[in-house]
Design a protein around this motif. Structure first.
Motif, mmCIF file in Angstrom:
data_model
loop_
_atom_site.group_PDB
_atom_site.id
_atom_site.type_symbol
_atom_site.label_atom_id
_atom_site.label_comp_id
_atom_site.label_asym_id
_atom_site.label_seq_id
_atom_site.Cartn_x
_atom_site.Cartn_y
_atom_site.Cartn_z
ATOM 1 N N ALA A 205 -2.016 9.610 7.552
ATOM 2 C CA ALA A 205 -2.945 9.646 6.423
ATOM 3 C C ALA A 205 -2.430 10.505 5.274
ATOM 4 C CB ALA A 205 -4.301 10.166 6.882
ATOM 5 N N ALA A 206 -1.607 11.502 5.597
ATOM 6 C CA ALA A 206 -1.207 12.476 4.585
ATOM 7 C C ALA A 206 0.088 12.110 3.868
ATOM 8 C CB ALA A 206 -1.045 13.860 5.219
ATOM 9 N N ARG A 207 0.837 11.169 4.387
ATOM 10 C CA ARG A 207 2.112 10.854 3.733
ATOM 11 C C ARG A 207 1.850 10.275 2.343
ATOM 12 N NH1 ARG A 207 3.047 5.481 3.850
ATOM 13 N NH2 ARG A 207 1.910 4.215 5.371
ATOM 14 N N PRO A 208 2.766 10.483 1.396
ATOM 15 C CA PRO A 208 2.540 10.021 0.016
ATOM 16 C C PRO A 208 2.321 8.515 -0.040
ATOM 17 C CG PRO A 208 4.401 11.529 0.130
ATOM 18 C CD PRO A 208 4.014 11.226 1.538
ATOM 19 N N GLY A 209 1.306 8.111 -0.796
ATOM 20 C CA GLY A 209 1.028 6.693 -0.976
ATOM 21 C C GLY A 209 0.197 6.068 0.105
ATOM 22 N N ALA A 210 -0.130 6.824 1.146
ATOM 23 C CA ALA A 210 -0.863 6.219 2.254
ATOM 24 C C ALA A 210 -2.314 5.947 1.868
ATOM 25 C CB ALA A 210 -0.812 7.121 3.478
ATOM 26 N N ARG A 211 -2.937 6.877 1.189
ATOM 27 C CA ARG A 211 -4.352 6.733 0.867
ATOM 28 C C ARG A 211 -4.590 7.037 -0.608
ATOM 29 N NH1 ARG A 211 -8.093 8.988 5.829
ATOM 30 N NH2 ARG A 211 -7.278 7.587 7.413
ATOM 31 N N ARG A 212 -5.661 6.480 -1.107
ATOM 32 C CA ARG A 212 -6.077 6.757 -2.475
ATOM 33 C C ARG A 212 -7.431 7.450 -2.448
ATOM 34 N NH1 ARG A 212 -5.053 1.418 -3.059
ATOM 35 N NH2 ARG A 212 -7.258 1.002 -3.424
ATOM 36 N N GLU A 213 -7.553 8.440 -3.281
ATOM 37 C CA GLU A 213 -8.826 9.126 -3.422
ATOM 38 C C GLU A 213 -9.364 8.886 -4.820
ATOM 39 O OE1 GLU A 213 -9.391 13.109 -1.094
ATOM 40 O OE2 GLU A 213 -7.505 13.153 -2.156
ATOM 41 N N THR A 214 -10.660 8.795 -4.938
ATOM 42 C CA THR A 214 -11.246 8.693 -6.265
ATOM 43 C C THR A 214 -11.076 10.020 -6.981
ATOM 44 O OG1 THR A 214 -13.410 9.391 -5.488
ATOM 45 C CG2 THR A 214 -12.928 7.020 -5.408
ATOM 46 N N TYR B 111 -11.381 13.894 -5.497
ATOM 47 C CA TYR B 111 -10.211 14.771 -5.572
ATOM 48 C C TYR B 111 -10.557 16.075 -6.289
ATOM 49 C CZ TYR B 111 -5.580 16.353 -7.054
ATOM 50 O OH TYR B 111 -4.467 17.100 -7.286
ATOM 51 N N ILE B 112 -11.261 15.973 -7.419
ATOM 52 C CA ILE B 112 -11.609 17.172 -8.188
ATOM 53 C C ILE B 112 -12.573 18.053 -7.398
ATOM 54 C CG2 ILE B 112 -12.803 17.973 -10.254
ATOM 55 C CD1 ILE B 112 -11.638 15.551 -11.720
ATOM 56 N N LYS B 113 -13.543 17.435 -6.726
ATOM 57 C CA LYS B 113 -14.487 18.216 -5.929
ATOM 58 C C LYS B 113 -13.786 18.966 -4.808
ATOM 59 C CE LYS B 113 -18.601 15.378 -6.781
ATOM 60 N NZ LYS B 113 -19.595 14.463 -6.184
ATOM 61 N N ARG B 114 -12.790 18.318 -4.184
ATOM 62 C CA ARG B 114 -12.068 18.998 -3.103
ATOM 63 C C ARG B 114 -11.301 20.196 -3.637
ATOM 64 N NH1 ARG B 114 -7.172 17.893 -0.498
ATOM 65 N NH2 ARG B 114 -6.935 15.883 -1.487
ATOM 66 N N GLY C 118 -3.593 20.060 -4.117
ATOM 67 C CA GLY C 118 -4.458 20.596 -3.079
ATOM 68 C C GLY C 118 -3.770 20.886 -1.774
ATOM 69 N N ARG C 119 -2.441 20.770 -1.734
ATOM 70 C CA ARG C 119 -1.705 21.076 -0.507
ATOM 71 C C ARG C 119 -1.418 22.565 -0.365
ATOM 72 N NH1 ARG C 119 -2.675 16.652 2.362
ATOM 73 N NH2 ARG C 119 -1.977 14.771 1.320
ATOM 74 N N GLU C 120 -1.615 23.340 -1.451
ATOM 75 C CA GLU C 120 -1.347 24.783 -1.402
ATOM 76 C C GLU C 120 -2.355 25.474 -2.308
ATOM 77 O OE1 GLU C 120 2.157 28.046 -2.516
ATOM 78 O OE2 GLU C 120 2.602 25.883 -2.476
ATOM 79 N N GLU D 243 -12.983 19.338 4.473
ATOM 80 C CA GLU D 243 -12.305 18.213 5.112
ATOM 81 C C GLU D 243 -11.148 17.788 4.224
ATOM 82 O OE1 GLU D 243 -14.954 15.069 5.939
ATOM 83 O OE2 GLU D 243 -16.187 16.216 7.352
ATOM 84 N N TYR D 244 -9.967 17.636 4.821
ATOM 85 C CA TYR D 244 -8.765 17.331 4.043
ATOM 86 C C TYR D 244 -7.724 16.718 4.967
ATOM 87 C CZ TYR D 244 -7.576 21.740 6.285
ATOM 88 O OH TYR D 244 -7.381 22.723 7.212
#
Length: 500
Positions: free
Chosen positions: A408-417, A421-424, A447-449, A480-481
């Motif tokens: 799920a975390a690899r680049p391009g795997a998922r898209r977030e609105t 993204y901003i809320k996270r 958001g990875r660091e 949740e991330y």
């Protein structure tokens, strides 16, 4: 003749009388012999019976003597044991008396010691000027500072050592697994768009008074959106399989050109059979690719349904295959059960094939489905714990969680609105800013660091590791991330002076 007959009769009578007399004599002799023999046998039997009775009586007397001897031995042993027990009881009574005397002596000494300690405490309080509670508090505060300093240093050293070794080994395993598992970047959408040859086709799809579009929506259970978009029709529905059936049906109707309610129903039935065939083939292809056998046919069909299911734009069937590959590769590197890891990885999101039809989370749905089709508890454990809803019971279950996060975390795997993204990111900075000792925080690298500026007057160098650990634990419990978030604490001390 008469004289001869008479003479012969007399002769025969005489002979017969002699014969009878001899026979009687023999019979008498035989009777006497038999009587003599019976007396002899009777005497012999009586003698033998007397001898047997004597022998039995002798054996019985011998057994009785032996039994009496054993009883006497047992009585002697019991008597000796009784004497021993009596002696031990006497010894115990003496020891109890000695212990009672010692306890009394100890109690008197304790009273003396307590009195001496009270005198010493009063003297210490007089000399030091502190009460016992105040001195205890000062001592505890000093010990607490020292322990916190040593604990922080120890945690820092242990974390550094564990991080170096763990990061090195984890990077090797994960890098090898990712290199060996090449997967396409997914760009799926949840809304299907059907291209049209021209805008006139929109009117034919709608039909007279909208009968065609109503027939399509009724047969497929999908909403058709016909707007100003040029040469395109949008299909919208919660069920991805129904949406695919509607897409195939609409494309076939456009090619066929005969669009009316009867034809629509016929085409939808054909498209449904076609999609079911595709679902079965995709499920079988996934199991064949991973070498997984003995799956229930219904589980294979549910795997095929995942081809039309997406999550954050990620195709669930490809995601499940990727998780199975990653978990199997990591299990092989760590010497674990590769087949179990692959099987649990492939089935870990099986509940998402039914979450549009059955109430509950996809984890609970998956547990029910796997138990229904007799999967092992090890596979169910790996599936149930991949989102942390249940505690993992095996190392393979932990690998499923790691593989799911990697996929799920690899680049391009998922898209977030954008809003999510901003809320996270805002939540991440809020968690850090509300922690005592934090001056500012900045979420970077998507958001990875998170980099945290600590107040130097509140946070010392030896407590920075504790602050980083506290913030990371709050992030784990409140946010949740996908993947992991690096917590980087920075403390800066500036000295300012002026030359005049």
């Amino acid at each position: 003749m008469l004289a001869g007959l008479l003479i012969g009769y007399l002769i025969r009578k005489n002979q017969a009388e002699k014969t009878i007399g001899s026979a009687e004599t023999m019979a008498k002799n035989l009777i006497l012999d038999a009587e003599n023999r019976s007396e002899t046998i009777k005497k012999e039997i009586v003698i033998e019976a007397k001898e047997e009775a004597h022998r039995i009586r002798t054996d019985a007397e011998r057994d009785l003597r032996e039994h009496r001897a054993e009883i006497q031995k047992s009585e002697r042993r019991l008597f000796q044991k009784e004497e021993s027990v009596d002696r031990k009881l006497e010894g115990l009574e003496q020891k109890e008396e000695q212990i009672a005397q010692k306890q009394q002596s100890l109690a008197e000494k304790e009273k003396e010691v307590d009195g001496f300690i009270e005198k010493q405490i009063r003297e210490l309080e007089r000399v030091s000027g502190y009460t016992a509670e105040e001195a205890k508090q000062l001592l505890l505060e000093g010990i607490e500072k020292e322990v916190r300093h040593e604990a922080s240093a120890m945690i820092r050293d242990i974390e550094a050592q564990a991080r170096d070794e763990g990061d090195k080994k984890a990077k090797e395993i994960i890098t090898l697994a990712i290199q060996r598992c090449a997967a396409d970047h997914v760009a799926e959408t949840t809304v299907s768009v059907v291209p049209l040859p021209n805008d006139e086709m929109k009117g034919r799809i709608i039909g007279r008074e909208g009968r065609n579009i109503r027939a399509i929506e009724t047969a497929t259970g999908v909403d058709l959106i016909i707007d100003d978009t040029p040469e395109a029709v949008i299909l919208s529905g919660f069920d991805p399989v129904r949406r695919e059936i509607a897409r195939i049906s609409l494309e076939k109707l456009i090619v066929d050109g005969r669009i009316h309610p009867a034809r629509i129903e016929e085409i939808v039935e054909k498209a449904e059979r076609e999609v079911n065939t595709i679902i079965k083939e995709e499920g079988e292809a996934a199991t064949f690719e991973l070498g997984i056998h003995n799956l229930h046919p219904e589980l294979v069909r549910l795997l095929g349904r995942l081809k039309y299911r997406t999550s954050y734009g990620q195709n669930m069937l490809k995601h499940s295959i990727e998780v199975a590959h990653l978990a199997g590769l990591m299990a092989g590197e760590l010497g674990m059960d590769v087949k179990l890891a692959q099987r649990a990885g492939l089935l870990h999101d099986i509940g998402k094939a039914l979450d549009h039809e059955v109430q509950g989370t996809h984890v609970d749905i998956g547990i029910d489905v796997l138990r229904k089709y007799k999967e092992s508890e090890s596979v169910i454990d790996g599936m149930a714990s991949h989102h942390g809803d249940y505690e993992p019971k095996s190392a393979e279950a932990v690998l499923i969680t790691a593989a799911d996060a990697l996929s799920a975390a690899r680049p391009g795997a998922r898209r977030e609105t954008l809003d999510t993204y901003i809320k996270r990111l805002q939540k991440l900075e809020e968690i850090a800013n509300t922690t005592p000792g934090v001056d500012k925080s900045f979420a970077i690298q998507a958001g990875r660091e998170i980099r945290i500026i600590a107040r130097p007057e509140d946070v010392k160098d030896d407590t920075m590791a504790l602050l980083a650990r506290e913030i990371s634990q709050k992030i784990e419990s409140e946010l949740e991330y996908p993947g992991q978030i690096k917590v980087n604490v920075i403390r800066e001390t500036r000295a300012v002076d002026f030359a005049r």
